[in-house]
Design a protein around this motif. Structure first.
Motif, PDB file in Angstrom:
ATOM      1  N   VAL A  87      -2.405 -10.267   4.576  1.00  0.00           N
ATOM      2  CA  VAL A  87      -3.835 -10.106   4.289  1.00  0.00           C
ATOM      3  C   VAL A  87      -4.530 -11.450   4.500  1.00  0.00           C
ATOM      4  N   ILE A 109      -4.572  -7.957   8.269  1.00  0.00           N
ATOM      5  CA  ILE A 109      -5.683  -7.135   7.790  1.00  0.00           C
ATOM      6  C   ILE A 109      -6.700  -8.075   7.153  1.00  0.00           C
ATOM      7  N   VAL A 126      -9.994  -9.110   5.081  1.00  0.00           N
ATOM      8  CA  VAL A 126     -10.790  -8.642   3.941  1.00  0.00           C
ATOM      9  C   VAL A 126     -11.959  -9.607   3.744  1.00  0.00           C
ATOM     10  N   VAL A 175      -7.108  -2.087  -3.121  1.00  0.00           N
ATOM     11  CA  VAL A 175      -6.580  -1.490  -1.894  1.00  0.00           C
ATOM     12  C   VAL A 175      -7.405  -0.266  -1.505  1.00  0.00           C
ATOM     13  N   ASP A 199     -10.441   0.187  -1.744  1.00  0.00           N
ATOM     14  CA  ASP A 199     -11.756  -0.164  -1.212  1.00  0.00           C
ATOM     15  C   ASP A 199     -11.723  -0.426   0.292  1.00  0.00           C
ATOM     16  N   LEU A 200     -10.538  -0.570   0.863  1.00  0.00           N
ATOM     17  CA  LEU A 200     -10.436  -0.874   2.282  1.00  0.00           C
ATOM     18  C   LEU A 200     -10.790   0.345   3.129  1.00  0.00           C
ATOM     19  N   LYS A 201     -11.373   0.078   4.284  1.00  0.00           N
ATOM     20  CA  LYS A 201     -11.745   1.164   5.187  1.00  0.00           C
ATOM     21  C   LYS A 201     -10.503   1.755   5.847  1.00  0.00           C
TER      22      LYS A 201
END
Length: 217
Positions: free
Chosen positions: A107, A142, A144, A157, A159-161
């Motif tokens: 991340v 990934i 953020v 987690v 909330d991620l698209k």
């Protein structure tokens, strides 16, 4: 597109030969996978490190063994000499490019949180996300965005698209990053001994004074 890495099959597994192999800048490795017999090989340590640095730890590597057989692999595990900080062994896992697999993806936080400008502390308890995807669809990282986070805000987690190419299998209630209030400085504790009477050194007790007067008489 897979990155090509040359490998030589190892027939002699004696410790002396392995030591000489490392001195030449190569590291002993094992290639294995589902329904595949393990193969012992050697790869150039500098080329392997460069591949991982440039392409990420989940890079698909086209391993060219002796210029004959080529297999698609991923670096599964590796060992480092703690004293010399050098690679001493690597394991490569043969992947099926048409099947999904579970991996850990790093991340990367992007931006500066609003809350950090106000004294808040950015905390990241989760550095890798569990992801399921086909080998070619595995993201290198990934990203953020934390630029909108105020003090007390967090990103989970969940909330991620969603992505069409991979599925995040991490628990959606897991916190990725949060901005906590600044630590409060502890108040000075009152000096409880400030009102106490100072101790008088060599002060005689009343009984001692009486005994002294009796002796003088």
């Amino acid at each position: 597109m897979a990155i090509t890495l040359k490998a030589n099959q190892r027939q002699n597994l004696k410790q002396s030969v392995t030591r000489e192999l490392r001195l030449e800048g190569n590291i002993p490795s094992v290639v294995y996978g589902k329904d595949k017999e393990p193969i012992t090989v050697a790869v150039n340590s500098i080329e392997l490190l460069k591949t991982v640095r440039d392409e990420g730890k989940n890079a698909i590597i086209s391993l060219d063994i002796d210029g004959k057989d080529t297999v698609d692999v991923m670096l599964h595990e590796y060992q480092v000499d703690p004293l010399k900080d050098e690679l001493i062994h690597a394991d490569f896992y043969v992947v099926n490019m048409s099947e999904e697999m579970d991996v850990e993806v790093p991340v990367h936080l992007e931006g500066e949180a609003v809350g950090s400008k106000e004294g808040g502390v950015v905390q990241q308890p989760l550095y890798d996300l569990a992801v399921r995807a086909k080998p070619r669809d595995i993201p290198e990282e990934i990203v953020v965005d934390i630029s909108e986070l105020n003090i007390g805000d967090s990103i989970m987690v969940g909330d991620l698209k969603e992505s069409r190419n991979y599925e995040i299998t991490e628990d959606e209630n897991t916190t990725i990053v949060s901005v906590t209030p600044p630590e409060e400085m502890p108040e000075d504790e009152p000096d409880t001994d400030s009102d106490a009477e100072p101790e008088v050194i060599n002060e005689k007790s009343e009984d001692a004074e009486e005994d002294s007067e009796e002796k003088e008489q």
